[in-house]
Motif scaffolding. Structure first.
Motif, PDB file in Angstrom:
ATOM      1  N   SER A 153      -4.681   1.286  -1.234  1.00  0.00           N
ATOM      2  CA  SER A 153      -4.847   2.723  -1.096  1.00  0.00           C
ATOM      3  C   SER A 153      -4.521   3.132   0.335  1.00  0.00           C
ATOM      4  CB  SER A 153      -6.296   3.125  -1.435  1.00  0.00           C
ATOM      5  OG  SER A 153      -6.467   4.515  -1.361  1.00  0.00           O
ATOM      6  N   GLY A 154      -3.355   3.749   0.526  1.00  0.00           N
ATOM      7  CA  GLY A 154      -2.948   4.184   1.851  1.00  0.00           C
ATOM      8  C   GLY A 154      -2.352   3.063   2.673  1.00  0.00           C
ATOM      9  N   GLY A 155      -1.839   3.433   3.845  1.00  0.00           N
ATOM     10  CA  GLY A 155      -1.239   2.444   4.716  1.00  0.00           C
ATOM     11  C   GLY A 155      -0.818   3.049   6.030  1.00  0.00           C
ATOM     12  N   VAL A 156      -0.384   2.202   6.955  1.00  0.00           N
ATOM     13  CA  VAL A 156      -0.012   2.632   8.307  1.00  0.00           C
ATOM     14  C   VAL A 156       1.478   2.385   8.520  1.00  0.00           C
ATOM     15  CG1 VAL A 156      -2.332   2.096   9.157  1.00  0.00           C
ATOM     16  CG2 VAL A 156      -0.499   0.384   9.366  1.00  0.00           C
ATOM     17  N   GLU A 157       1.993   2.922   9.630  1.00  0.00           N
ATOM     18  CA  GLU A 157       3.389   2.697   9.969  1.00  0.00           C
ATOM     19  C   GLU A 157       3.609   1.217  10.273  1.00  0.00           C
ATOM     20  OE1 GLU A 157       6.784   4.081  13.228  1.00  0.00           O
ATOM     21  OE2 GLU A 157       4.800   5.039  13.232  1.00  0.00           O
ATOM     22  N   ALA A 158       4.547   0.599   9.566  1.00  0.00           N
ATOM     23  CA  ALA A 158       4.713  -0.853   9.636  1.00  0.00           C
ATOM     24  C   ALA A 158       5.277  -1.320  10.969  1.00  0.00           C
ATOM     25  CB  ALA A 158       5.617  -1.327   8.497  1.00  0.00           C
ATOM     26  N   ASP A 159       6.017  -0.469  11.659  1.00  0.00           N
ATOM     27  CA  ASP A 159       6.729  -0.917  12.853  1.00  0.00           C
ATOM     28  C   ASP A 159       6.184  -0.311  14.144  1.00  0.00           C
ATOM     29  OD1 ASP A 159       8.660  -2.524  11.398  1.00  0.00           O
ATOM     30  OD2 ASP A 159       9.489  -0.624  10.694  1.00  0.00           O
ATOM     31  N   SER A 160       4.997   0.277  14.088  1.00  0.00           N
ATOM     32  CA  SER A 160       4.424   0.828  15.312  1.00  0.00           C
ATOM     33  C   SER A 160       4.014  -0.302  16.251  1.00  0.00           C
ATOM     34  CB  SER A 160       3.201   1.691  14.994  1.00  0.00           C
ATOM     35  OG  SER A 160       2.110   0.881  14.568  1.00  0.00           O
ATOM     36  N   ARG A 161       3.843   0.021  17.529  1.00  0.00           N
ATOM     37  CA  ARG A 161       3.444  -0.983  18.513  1.00  0.00           C
ATOM     38  C   ARG A 161       2.109  -1.620  18.116  1.00  0.00           C
ATOM     39  NH1 ARG A 161       4.178  -2.125  23.974  1.00  0.00           N
ATOM     40  NH2 ARG A 161       5.687  -0.426  24.215  1.00  0.00           N
ATOM     41  N   GLU A 162       1.164  -0.798  17.662  1.00  0.00           N
ATOM     42  CA  GLU A 162      -0.164  -1.319  17.315  1.00  0.00           C
ATOM     43  C   GLU A 162      -0.096  -2.252  16.111  1.00  0.00           C
ATOM     44  OE1 GLU A 162      -0.526   2.652  19.331  1.00  0.00           O
ATOM     45  OE2 GLU A 162       0.663   1.852  17.661  1.00  0.00           O
ATOM     46  N   THR A 163       0.659  -1.854  15.100  1.00  0.00           N
ATOM     47  CA  THR A 163       0.777  -2.696  13.906  1.00  0.00           C
ATOM     48  C   THR A 163       1.409  -4.040  14.256  1.00  0.00           C
ATOM     49  OG1 THR A 163       0.904  -0.809  12.391  1.00  0.00           O
ATOM     50  CG2 THR A 163       1.873  -2.893  11.640  1.00  0.00           C
ATOM     51  N   ARG A 164       2.491  -4.005  15.015  1.00  0.00           N
ATOM     52  CA  ARG A 164       3.155  -5.261  15.365  1.00  0.00           C
ATOM     53  C   ARG A 164       2.241  -6.163  16.199  1.00  0.00           C
ATOM     54  NH1 ARG A 164       6.911  -4.212  18.748  1.00  0.00           N
ATOM     55  NH2 ARG A 164       6.888  -1.917  18.819  1.00  0.00           N
ATOM     56  N   PHE A 165       1.469  -5.557  17.104  1.00  0.00           N
ATOM     57  CA  PHE A 165       0.534  -6.338  17.923  1.00  0.00           C
ATOM     58  C   PHE A 165      -0.506  -7.035  17.050  1.00  0.00           C
ATOM     59  CE2 PHE A 165      -3.533  -6.689  20.132  1.00  0.00           C
ATOM     60  CZ  PHE A 165      -3.182  -7.393  21.270  1.00  0.00           C
ATOM     61  N   LEU A 166      -1.127  -6.297  16.142  1.00  0.00           N
ATOM     62  CA  LEU A 166      -2.207  -6.872  15.337  1.00  0.00           C
ATOM     63  C   LEU A 166      -1.681  -7.902  14.343  1.00  0.00           C
ATOM     64  CD1 LEU A 166      -4.298  -3.630  14.877  1.00  0.00           C
ATOM     65  CD2 LEU A 166      -5.064  -5.714  16.038  1.00  0.00           C
ATOM     66  N   LEU A 167      -0.507  -7.663  13.807  1.00  0.00           N
ATOM     67  CA  LEU A 167       0.073  -8.655  12.899  1.00  0.00           C
ATOM     68  C   LEU A 167       0.387  -9.957  13.650  1.00  0.00           C
ATOM     69  CD1 LEU A 167       2.474  -6.453  10.716  1.00  0.00           C
ATOM     70  CD2 LEU A 167       0.272  -7.460  10.035  1.00  0.00           C
ATOM     71  N   ARG A 168       0.853  -9.849  14.884  1.00  0.00           N
ATOM     72  CA  ARG A 168       1.114 -11.060  15.678  1.00  0.00           C
ATOM     73  C   ARG A 168      -0.172 -11.846  15.923  1.00  0.00           C
ATOM     74  NH1 ARG A 168       4.323  -7.704  18.974  1.00  0.00           N
ATOM     75  NH2 ARG A 168       2.715  -7.744  20.614  1.00  0.00           N
ATOM     76  N   GLN A 169      -1.279 -11.141  16.029  1.00  0.00           N
ATOM     77  CA  GLN A 169      -2.554 -11.812  16.279  1.00  0.00           C
ATOM     78  C   GLN A 169      -3.177 -12.388  15.007  1.00  0.00           C
ATOM     79  OE1 GLN A 169      -3.264 -12.131  19.418  1.00  0.00           O
ATOM     80  NE2 GLN A 169      -1.765 -10.638  20.142  1.00  0.00           N
ATOM     81  N   GLY A 170      -2.563 -12.109  13.853  1.00  0.00           N
ATOM     82  CA  GLY A 170      -3.059 -12.674  12.599  1.00  0.00           C
ATOM     83  C   GLY A 170      -3.920 -11.757  11.764  1.00  0.00           C
ATOM     84  N   TYR A 171      -4.007 -10.481  12.130  1.00  0.00           N
ATOM     85  CA  TYR A 171      -4.832  -9.530  11.379  1.00  0.00           C
ATOM     86  C   TYR A 171      -4.135  -9.102  10.083  1.00  0.00           C
ATOM     87  CZ  TYR A 171      -7.957  -8.761  15.388  1.00  0.00           C
ATOM     88  OH  TYR A 171      -8.862  -8.907  16.407  1.00  0.00           O
ATOM     89  N   ALA A 172      -4.966  -8.660   9.135  1.00  0.00           N
ATOM     90  CA  ALA A 172      -4.476  -8.004   7.926  1.00  0.00           C
ATOM     91  C   ALA A 172      -5.088  -6.611   7.869  1.00  0.00           C
ATOM     92  CB  ALA A 172      -4.863  -8.797   6.681  1.00  0.00           C
ATOM     93  N   LEU A 173      -4.336  -5.654   7.323  1.00  0.00           N
ATOM     94  CA  LEU A 173      -4.832  -4.286   7.190  1.00  0.00           C
ATOM     95  C   LEU A 173      -5.749  -4.219   5.973  1.00  0.00           C
ATOM     96  CD1 LEU A 173      -4.770  -1.328   8.145  1.00  0.00           C
ATOM     97  CD2 LEU A 173      -2.797  -0.985   6.615  1.00  0.00           C
ATOM     98  N   GLY A 174      -7.048  -4.126   6.225  1.00  0.00           N
ATOM     99  CA  GLY A 174      -8.022  -4.170   5.133  1.00  0.00           C
ATOM    100  C   GLY A 174      -8.342  -2.829   4.525  1.00  0.00           C
ATOM    101  N   GLN A 175      -8.163  -1.749   5.300  1.00  0.00           N
ATOM    102  CA  GLN A 175      -8.556  -0.434   4.799  1.00  0.00           C
ATOM    103  C   GLN A 175      -7.837   0.652   5.584  1.00  0.00           C
ATOM    104  OE1 GLN A 175     -12.657   0.934   5.488  1.00  0.00           O
ATOM    105  NE2 GLN A 175     -12.820   1.396   3.309  1.00  0.00           N
ATOM    106  N   PHE A 176      -7.574   1.749   4.897  1.00  0.00           N
ATOM    107  CA  PHE A 176      -6.972   2.921   5.513  1.00  0.00           C
ATOM    108  C   PHE A 176      -7.928   4.085   5.306  1.00  0.00           C
ATOM    109  CE2 PHE A 176      -4.348   6.784   5.110  1.00  0.00           C
ATOM    110  CZ  PHE A 176      -3.661   6.749   6.313  1.00  0.00           C
ATOM    111  N   ALA A 177      -8.137   4.880   6.361  1.00  0.00           N
ATOM    112  CA  ALA A 177      -9.047   6.017   6.266  1.00  0.00           C
ATOM    113  C   ALA A 177      -8.345   7.287   6.713  1.00  0.00           C
ATOM    114  CB  ALA A 177     -10.294   5.784   7.117  1.00  0.00           C
ATOM    115  N   ARG A 178      -8.714   8.364   6.090  1.00  0.00           N
ATOM    116  CA  ARG A 178      -8.148   9.681   6.419  1.00  0.00           C
ATOM    117  C   ARG A 178      -9.158  10.462   7.250  1.00  0.00           C
ATOM    118  NH1 ARG A 178      -6.451  14.428   2.059  1.00  0.00           N
ATOM    119  NH2 ARG A 178      -7.467  16.138   3.170  1.00  0.00           N
ATOM    120  N   ASN A 179      -8.695  11.041   8.341  1.00  0.00           N
ATOM    121  CA  ASN A 179      -9.502  11.974   9.115  1.00  0.00           C
ATOM    122  C   ASN A 179      -9.070  13.391   8.774  1.00  0.00           C
ATOM    123  OD1 ASN A 179     -11.234  10.516  11.394  1.00  0.00           O
ATOM    124  ND2 ASN A 179      -9.342   9.357  11.086  1.00  0.00           N
TER     125      ASN A 179
END
Length: 368
Positions: A153-179
């Motif tokens: 349900s939902g998602g973030v920009e795949a190629d943003s600086r933050e996404t690339r940083f966290l993926l390199r560190q081994g994170y997975a996107l567990g949840q997306f929230a709307r403000n």
């Protein structure tokens, strides 16, 4: 040479160590301006102090990147990581980590060094699940790829600086929230909505609105509701710890809110036959920014759902804002993308997309 300095949470809101929290406010405000375009979701250094002011429940450890050996001023801070350790859980295993670097120092390995130091702190405290979050724009830019959350349900920009940083560190996107954000309608319209819903209020329930501290008679029930809130909110695939709440923690939390110059406004639901509180919704505002009101928790105990109590509480609280906080202009709130019921309520109330969050997780234990 860049150094990483470990600092404990300031001992008071007037302590010299508050320079770090002011730098943290400045850095994250820059992130919000870049991602969202305004500061309605920004938090002050005083508020950040509040979040770690009760170390028996949440211990905050800061790691400061600097070009000097002993940072002592806001300008000394070129990057910061915060490790939040929940201390009241019966099975503590999660560390919440945030990392931010001043924009002119990005791409120099500072974020990676801060993150590595944060993982060391987490390991020192036997925390095997690391959770992080990112600010995101309300919608992904046209033409950008999306990285979906594990919930689907939902998602973030795949190629943003933050996404690339966290993926390199081994994170997975567990949840997306709307403000979401609501520009408050006129006070007479809010009062009309409130009166219409109160006239049709389900039998057996009492609606109570409180400004300021939680009354003594409600402390025990408020503690129970907060404990339920800790594990009952939609969490996607994220690891969730329980939290210990008792009347003393509610009282101390109210003390800290006052010290941080935060006003609170709560609407509660009391089940008349049992005399127990079975729902609440809470709004906070910074006295220095009275035009922006932050929606915090909204909860109806599961056995009392299905009666429209969530909508009723929020409508009553919105009308109270107009009456008690006349300087308020905008309300901001966040909801997990899979929390369709609460999103539907907010949409019906007139909230519109404003920003988003990605919630990320790295599991380092045997089951990670």
């Amino acid at each position: 040479m860049t150094t990483i300095t470990r600092l404990d949470h300031p001992t008071s809101i007037h302590a010299s160590g508050m320079f770090v929290l002011r730098a943290e406010e400045d850095i994250w405000s820059g992130v919000l301006l870049d991602k969202v375009g305004d500061l309605d979701l920004a938090e002050s250094a005083r508020f950040t102090y509040m979040l770690g002011a009760l170390p028996q429940y949440h211990r905050h450890i800061r790691l400061v990147a600097s070009d000097v050996d002993v940072p002592s001023r806001e300008s000394d801070v070129i990057g910061i990581a915060v490790v939040d350790l929940r201390m009241g859980s019966t099975t503590p295993r999660v560390a919440d980590v945030s990392v931010a670097v001043r924009p002119e120092r990005l791409g120099q390995g500072i974020g990676s060094a801060l993150h590595a130091a944060a993982l060391d702190v987490a390991a020192e405290h036997q925390r095997t699940t690391i959770q992080a979050w990112t600010w995101e724009p309300a919608t992904i830019p046209d033409g950008a790829r999306q990285l979906p959350a594990r919930t689907g349900s939902g998602g973030v920009e795949a190629d943003s600086r933050e996404t690339r940083f966290l993926l390199r560190q081994g994170y997975a996107l567990g949840q997306f929230a709307r403000n979401s954000r609501l520009h408050l309608p006129p006070s007479d319209e809010l009062a009309r909505r409130r009166d219409e819903l109160l006239a049709d209020k389900p039998a057996g329930y009492e609606i109570i609105t409180i400004q300021g501290r939680t009354p003594l008679r409600f402390l025990a029930d408020a503690a129970k509701l907060s404990a339920i809130m800790a594990t009952d909110s939609p969490s996607g695939s994220m690891d969730v710890e329980d939290e210990s709440w008792d009347p003393e923690r509610v009282r101390l939390s109210d003390d800290v809110l006052e010290e941080a110059q935060r006003d609170q406004l709560q609407t509660l639901v009391r089940h008349a036959p049992s005399g127990e509180l079975v729902g609440f919704t809470r709004l906070l505002r910074d006295r220095d920014r009275p035009e922006v009101v932050h929606q915090w928790e909204t909860l109806v105990v599961s056995t009392h759902r299905g009666h429209g109590l969530g909508m009723l509480m929020k409508v009553v609280n919105h009308a109270a804002v107009a009456e008690l906080w006349p300087g308020a202009q905008r309300l901001v709130t966040g909801n997990a993308s899979e929390n369709g019921h609460m999103l539907d309520i907010n949409i019906a109330l007139g909230y519109e997309p404003h920003a988003a969050n990605g919630f990320w997780e790295l599991r380092r234990g045997a089951d990670g």
